[in-house]
Design a protein around this motif. Structure first.
Motif, PDB file in Angstrom:
ATOM      1  N   MET A   1       5.298  74.317   7.122  1.00 53.47           N
ATOM      2  CA  MET A   1       5.631  72.901   7.000  1.00 53.47           C
ATOM      3  C   MET A   1       6.746  72.676   5.972  1.00 53.47           C
ATOM      4  SD  MET A   1       4.969  69.975   8.409  1.00 53.47           S
ATOM      5  CE  MET A   1       3.514  70.380   9.349  1.00 53.47           C
ATOM      6  N   TYR A   2       7.931  73.236   6.279  1.00 50.96           N
ATOM      7  CA  TYR A   2       9.116  73.079   5.429  1.00 50.96           C
ATOM      8  C   TYR A   2       9.860  71.824   5.884  1.00 50.96           C
ATOM      9  CZ  TYR A   2       8.611  77.795   3.423  1.00 50.96           C
ATOM     10  OH  TYR A   2       8.167  78.906   2.740  1.00 50.96           O
ATOM     11  N   VAL A   3       9.528  70.692   5.281  1.00 51.57           N
ATOM     12  CA  VAL A   3      10.099  69.441   5.785  1.00 51.57           C
ATOM     13  C   VAL A   3      11.418  69.075   5.108  1.00 51.57           C
ATOM     14  CG1 VAL A   3       7.826  68.541   6.396  1.00 51.57           C
ATOM     15  CG2 VAL A   3       8.786  68.013   4.166  1.00 51.57           C
ATOM     16  N   ASP A   4      11.723  69.695   3.965  1.00 49.27           N
ATOM     17  CA  ASP A   4      12.949  69.414   3.204  1.00 49.27           C
ATOM     18  C   ASP A   4      13.001  67.963   2.725  1.00 49.27           C
ATOM     19  OD1 ASP A   4      13.599  72.026   3.651  1.00 49.27           O
ATOM     20  OD2 ASP A   4      15.158  71.622   5.130  1.00 49.27           O
ATOM     21  N   ASN A   5      13.024  67.040   3.666  1.00 50.75           N
ATOM     22  CA  ASN A   5      13.102  65.611   3.363  1.00 50.75           C
ATOM     23  C   ASN A   5      11.937  64.914   4.060  1.00 50.75           C
ATOM     24  OD1 ASN A   5      13.650  62.849   3.321  1.00 50.75           O
ATOM     25  ND2 ASN A   5      15.863  63.149   3.435  1.00 50.75           N
ATOM     26  N   VAL A   6      11.009  64.368   3.272  1.00 45.01           N
ATOM     27  CA  VAL A   6       9.802  63.769   3.837  1.00 45.01           C
ATOM     28  C   VAL A   6      10.136  62.633   4.795  1.00 45.01           C
ATOM     29  CG1 VAL A   6       7.713  62.467   3.285  1.00 45.01           C
ATOM     30  CG2 VAL A   6       8.341  64.453   1.908  1.00 45.01           C
ATOM     31  N   ASP A   7      11.166  61.853   4.486  1.00 48.45           N
ATOM     32  CA  ASP A   7      11.523  60.717   5.333  1.00 48.45           C
ATOM     33  C   ASP A   7      12.259  61.136   6.603  1.00 48.45           C
ATOM     34  OD1 ASP A   7      10.439  58.817   3.564  1.00 48.45           O
ATOM     35  OD2 ASP A   7      12.233  58.915   2.315  1.00 48.45           O
ATOM     36  N   ASN A   8      12.823  62.325   6.595  1.00 46.94           N
ATOM     37  CA  ASN A   8      13.576  62.796   7.755  1.00 46.94           C
ATOM     38  C   ASN A   8      13.375  64.306   7.906  1.00 46.94           C
ATOM     39  OD1 ASN A   8      15.312  62.798   9.936  1.00 46.94           O
ATOM     40  ND2 ASN A   8      17.149  62.994   8.661  1.00 46.94           N
ATOM     41  N   PRO A   9      12.182  64.734   8.340  1.00 48.50           N
ATOM     42  CA  PRO A   9      11.865  66.166   8.382  1.00 48.50           C
ATOM     43  C   PRO A   9      12.740  66.928   9.366  1.00 48.50           C
ATOM     44  CG  PRO A   9      10.194  64.896   9.540  1.00 48.50           C
ATOM     45  CD  PRO A   9      11.076  63.902   8.845  1.00 48.50           C
ATOM     46  N   ASN A  10      13.043  68.159   8.994  1.00 47.22           N
ATOM     47  CA  ASN A  10      13.824  69.043   9.859  1.00 47.22           C
ATOM     48  C   ASN A  10      12.872  69.689  10.866  1.00 47.22           C
ATOM     49  OD1 ASN A  10      15.323  71.117  11.022  1.00 47.22           O
ATOM     50  ND2 ASN A  10      16.485  71.519   9.146  1.00 47.22           N
ATOM     51  N   ILE A  11      12.739  69.056  12.026  1.00 48.91           N
ATOM     52  CA  ILE A  11      11.785  69.521  13.038  1.00 48.91           C
ATOM     53  C   ILE A  11      12.137  70.922  13.513  1.00 48.91           C
ATOM     54  CG2 ILE A  11      10.789  69.053  15.300  1.00 48.91           C
ATOM     55  CD1 ILE A  11       9.966  67.031  13.178  1.00 48.91           C
ATOM     56  N   THR A  12      13.430  71.213  13.627  1.00 47.62           N
ATOM     57  CA  THR A  12      13.859  72.537  14.088  1.00 47.62           C
ATOM     58  C   THR A  12      13.399  73.630  13.128  1.00 47.62           C
ATOM     59  OG1 THR A  12      15.805  71.591  15.168  1.00 47.62           O
ATOM     60  CG2 THR A  12      15.846  73.957  14.714  1.00 47.62           C
TER      61      THR A  12
ATOM     62  N   GLY B   1      -2.448  59.744   3.303  1.00 45.12           N
ATOM     63  CA  GLY B   1      -2.532  59.468   4.731  1.00 45.12           C
ATOM     64  C   GLY B   1      -1.601  60.328   5.555  1.00 45.12           C
ATOM     65  N   GLY B   2      -0.942  61.292   4.920  1.00 47.66           N
ATOM     66  CA  GLY B   2       0.106  62.059   5.581  1.00 47.66           C
ATOM     67  C   GLY B   2      -0.355  63.079   6.608  1.00 47.66           C
ATOM     68  N   SER B   3      -1.661  63.240   6.793  1.00 41.26           N
ATOM     69  CA  SER B   3      -2.131  64.179   7.814  1.00 41.26           C
ATOM     70  C   SER B   3      -1.743  63.727   9.219  1.00 41.26           C
ATOM     71  CB  SER B   3      -3.650  64.361   7.714  1.00 41.26           C
ATOM     72  OG  SER B   3      -4.003  64.992   6.506  1.00 41.26           O
ATOM     73  N   ASP B   4      -1.692  62.403   9.443  1.00 43.78           N
ATOM     74  CA  ASP B   4      -1.179  61.884  10.722  1.00 43.78           C
ATOM     75  C   ASP B   4       0.245  62.386  10.950  1.00 43.78           C
ATOM     76  OD1 ASP B   4      -3.503  60.424  10.768  1.00 43.78           O
ATOM     77  OD2 ASP B   4      -2.554  58.491  10.422  1.00 43.78           O
ATOM     78  N   TYR B   5       1.025  62.298   9.911  1.00 43.57           N
ATOM     79  CA  TYR B   5       2.433  62.705   9.958  1.00 43.57           C
ATOM     80  C   TYR B   5       2.545  64.200  10.218  1.00 43.57           C
ATOM     81  CZ  TYR B   5       7.346  62.058   8.433  1.00 43.57           C
ATOM     82  OH  TYR B   5       8.713  61.969   8.346  1.00 43.57           O
ATOM     83  N   THR B   6       1.678  64.987   9.572  1.00 41.30           N
ATOM     84  CA  THR B   6       1.636  66.430   9.839  1.00 41.30           C
ATOM     85  C   THR B   6       1.462  66.684  11.329  1.00 41.30           C
ATOM     86  OG1 THR B   6       0.613  66.888   7.684  1.00 41.30           O
ATOM     87  CG2 THR B   6       0.419  68.595   9.359  1.00 41.30           C
ATOM     88  N   ALA B   7       0.515  65.967  11.931  1.00 40.52           N
ATOM     89  CA  ALA B   7       0.194  66.190  13.340  1.00 40.52           C
ATOM     90  C   ALA B   7       1.382  65.904  14.249  1.00 40.52           C
ATOM     91  CB  ALA B   7      -0.998  65.326  13.741  1.00 40.52           C
ATOM     92  N   THR B   8       2.111  64.812  13.993  1.00 34.76           N
ATOM     93  CA  THR B   8       3.227  64.487  14.875  1.00 34.76           C
ATOM     94  C   THR B   8       4.444  65.376  14.604  1.00 34.76           C
ATOM     95  OG1 THR B   8       3.813  62.649  13.383  1.00 34.76           O
ATOM     96  CG2 THR B   8       2.530  62.118  15.363  1.00 34.76           C
ATOM     97  N   ILE B   9       4.612  65.828  13.374  1.00 35.03           N
ATOM     98  CA  ILE B   9       5.684  66.793  13.094  1.00 35.03           C
ATOM     99  C   ILE B   9       5.423  68.086  13.860  1.00 35.03           C
ATOM    100  CG2 ILE B   9       6.713  68.271  11.316  1.00 35.03           C
ATOM    101  CD1 ILE B   9       6.318  65.957   9.338  1.00 35.03           C
ATOM    102  N   ILE B  10       4.179  68.565  13.818  1.00 40.85           N
ATOM    103  CA  ILE B  10       3.814  69.769  14.573  1.00 40.85           C
ATOM    104  C   ILE B  10       3.979  69.518  16.066  1.00 40.85           C
ATOM    105  CG2 ILE B  10       1.909  71.306  15.196  1.00 40.85           C
ATOM    106  CD1 ILE B  10       0.842  70.976  12.351  1.00 40.85           C
ATOM    107  N   GLY B  11       3.542  68.337  16.516  1.00 41.73           N
ATOM    108  CA  GLY B  11       3.678  68.014  17.933  1.00 41.73           C
ATOM    109  C   GLY B  11       5.120  68.051  18.396  1.00 41.73           C
ATOM    110  N   ALA B  12       6.018  67.479  17.592  1.00 43.39           N
ATOM    111  CA  ALA B  12       7.441  67.498  17.932  1.00 43.39           C
ATOM    112  C   ALA B  12       7.998  68.909  17.879  1.00 43.39           C
ATOM    113  CB  ALA B  12       8.209  66.587  16.981  1.00 43.39           C
TER     114      ALA B  12
END
Length: 444
Positions: free
Chosen positions: A147-158, A197-208
């Protein structure tokens, strides 16, 4: 691949962990299961960090002991095999010892993140072993490995996708993977968080990242309701929402969703389902790009709002005045929620007052500024909301509640009003009566 996220209440007791196991066993679909910490644990960890800041070693030790006992009790209740139970307890004790050693370090934001994310680590270790003992084959994977998001507001999905593929391909494939929500790494590779509450966000980042079939968010309520059921009676779950509607509701206070939840999956058109752990057969809410009907859908409220009025007699026809005001907020990384303007005044709201003193000091150099706290934004949401035949009724609120601001036009999906927080509940109930209940009665 489906992504299933279970929140703190869903994994908050031995009984509920059995419920989650039953949900996971309903089909043979390949899944990644994202888990929060047990309910109350993150709050315990926040308190623990406060004692670390105070260098109160006795309080730190006392709270770690409570945290350890809480999870050891869960192991005793879940695990029947004495050998495995002993092994798991030893592992939990090692984690607690690690936390105790970390508590001796000087406080930093990284140290804070390490502590706050231990709750997910403890829970997922126990839950993965529990599933195995019940014949549910699974593999535990560490979110901090991918989960290397770099920027929480704009995660690097790739980047997340590349890291996650490496983790998933490094060992034998499984139908079910268990991982932690909330945990991430920043642009320096340091442990961080996706905020409360960021576990929701984790799930959609993984989904993407995996182009998942769907993302399921399992909570303790049967979908997103058309008003806040904590304060308003007679609310109903909404069967379908668009991404835009859900994003508006989440940002403006709908507690069932993290504000950034839908953003990673929008471009990939991955539906997000809101489901009830305690009533798995309930249809819940489906969030997608499909519009099933337009008009009024729901009301939500966001607390902790500060209203700011900026007045200058020199504003009239003053080129660059608005830019000058906005630059002050931008310089202090403070976002603006609502804004209205007149010839000589600007009214706006913020939800982060970290730099309010500095902002006021700068603006006072060229304008009068008034700051009022303890306000709430009430947000009425629905596609083409203003065209709904009942939308005019919301303005009747002006006859009963002192409204500070009204905003519409920035989005066709949202009409927002600002009231003092003491008037929030009466406003929610009034709008529910006018916009939803009266409409239902008319249909009957």
């Amino acid at each position: 691949m489906k992504i299933l996220k279970f929140g703190g209440t869903s994994v908050g007791s031995v009984e509920n962990l059995h419920r989650v196991k039953q949900i996971l066993s309903r089909d043979n679909d390949k899944k990644i299961v994202v888990c929060s910490a047990m309910s109350g644990v993150t709050d315990q960890l926040v308190n623990l960090v406060s004692y670390i800041k105070l260098k109160d070693a006795e309080a730190v030790t006392r709270n770690l002991h409570r945290l350890e006992n809480k999870h050891l009790d869960v192991i005793d209740a879940l695990i029947e095999d004495a050998g495995l139970r002993s092994e798991m307890k030893d592992r939990i004790s090692l984690m607690i010892t690690e936390m105790l050693e970390l508590s001796n370090q000087e406080y930093t934001e990284v140290l804070n993140a390490k502590f706050l994310t231990f709750g997910e680590t403890l829970l997922t270790y126990i839950f993965s072993n529990f599933l195995s003992t019940k014949g549910v084959a699974n593999r535990l994977i560490a979110a901090k490995e991918f989960m290397y998001v770099d920027n929480v507001d704009n995660p690097n999905i790739t980047k997340v996708a590349q890291k996650l593929e490496q983790v998933l391909s490094s060992e034998e494939s499984h139908e079910i993977y268990i991982t932690q929500g909330f945990v991430c790494r920043d642009h320096l590779g340091q442990i961080g968080t996706l905020k409360r509450g960021g576990s929701d966000y984790t799930a959609t980042i993984i989904g993407a990242a995996l182009n998942a079939e769907e993302v399921q968010i399992w909570t303790d309520i049967d979908g997103l309701h058309n008003n806040d059921p904590r304060y308003v009676e007679g609310t109903n779950p909404i069967s379908h929402l668009t991404y835009n509607e859900a994003a508006e509701l989440a940002y403006f206070g709908a507690k069932i969703l993290h504000p950034q939840t839908v953003s990673p999956v929008v471009d990939k058109n991955i539906p997000v389902l809101l489901k009830n752990t305690f009533d798995p057969e309930a249809s819940g809410t489906v969030i997608s790009n499909k519009t099933y009907r337009k008009g009024l859908k729901a009301i939500s409220a966001k607390d902790g709002i500060t209203a700011i009025k900026i007045k200058s007699n020199r504003m009239l026809m003053a080129h660059g005045y608005l830019r000058r005001i906005f630059e002050v907020f931008d310089n202090y990384h403070t976002s603006i929620d609502m804004i209205t303007t007149s010839e000589i005044a600007i009214s706006l709201t913020i939800d982060d007052t970290t730099y309010i003193d500095e902002i006021v000091k700068e603006i006072e150099n060229y304008a009068e500024i008034t700051v009022e706290q303890n306000h709430s934004i009430i947000c009425v949401v629905g596609e083409s909301v203003i065209n709904d035949k009942n939308s005019h009724k919301l303005f009747e609120i002006l006859n009963y509640i002192p409204v500070r601001m009204i905003s519409y036009g920035g989005s066709n999906n949202n009409i927002s009003i600002l009231v003092e927080t003491k008037d929030k509940i009466p406003t929610l109930r009034f709008l529910n009566e006018k916009l939803f209940l009266s409409h239902q009665e008319a249909m009957i």
